[in-house]
Design a protein around this motif. Sequence first.
Motif, PDB file in Angstrom:
ATOM      1  N   LYS A  59      31.632 -71.945   3.669  1.00  0.00           N
ATOM      2  CA  LYS A  59      32.943 -72.592   3.645  1.00  0.00           C
ATOM      3  C   LYS A  59      33.215 -73.191   5.017  1.00  0.00           C
ATOM      4  O   LYS A  59      32.487 -72.928   5.967  1.00  0.00           O
ATOM      5  CB  LYS A  59      34.037 -71.598   3.247  1.00  0.00           C
ATOM      6  N   LYS A  66      34.621 -75.670  -4.408  1.00  0.00           N
ATOM      7  CA  LYS A  66      34.810 -75.126  -5.754  1.00  0.00           C
ATOM      8  C   LYS A  66      34.284 -76.071  -6.828  1.00  0.00           C
ATOM      9  O   LYS A  66      34.390 -75.785  -8.013  1.00  0.00           O
ATOM     10  CB  LYS A  66      36.283 -74.807  -5.976  1.00  0.00           C
ATOM     11  N   GLY A  70      28.962 -75.731  -5.640  1.00  0.00           N
ATOM     12  CA  GLY A  70      29.642 -74.490  -5.285  1.00  0.00           C
ATOM     13  C   GLY A  70      29.317 -74.043  -3.877  1.00  0.00           C
ATOM     14  O   GLY A  70      28.684 -74.759  -3.108  1.00  0.00           O
TER      15      GLY A  70
END
Length: 184
Positions: A59, A66, A70
């Motif tokens: 991240k 999302k 992914g």
Amino acid sequence: MGSTGASLLTSKAEYLATHYLPNWYPLIADLTPETKFYSVDDDLENELNRLAWNGFFIKDYVKSLKTSVGSIINKPSEIGTVVSEMQKFRGSIEGGICVRRIEDFVSETERRYFVVSGKAFAALPDEEVPEIVEECAKRIGSQFFSVDVIERRDGTKRIVEIGDGQVSDIVGWTAERFAQLWVG
């Protein structure tokens, strides 16, 4: 105080303390998955190879990907695709890259708690707030934030995310229960 006569509950410093993962991680490192921080310009594949973890959650300082591929990868060679997709779908990388070690979580056990002025609250008035959330409330110096907790397969509760609260959804909460946090 602004022109409306209102004053902010959360200062800019408190907001940033819970908004950016590198700001809150050192305060609760023992309560959350191991995390490493990198620049987008680092040799990320090489860095992940050095970690030799079984899986990686990728991240930026604020959000994960999302959509598309992914955020979870098992091979360091996949990091370039995730970063490229983050830039494509989100427009930019905020701050830098956070690589979190994958733990064996039971996804349906994830719960959101809120902390207001040092006191932790659960989605139901009679629901017990886990000790890990109470500990987090003591360590994070912000007037308002969210704490997402999940259980590992071995039964250990772990914090997966702290949010600044300002943009957090009230997942699992009713609007009425959330409003109760602000009364009296």
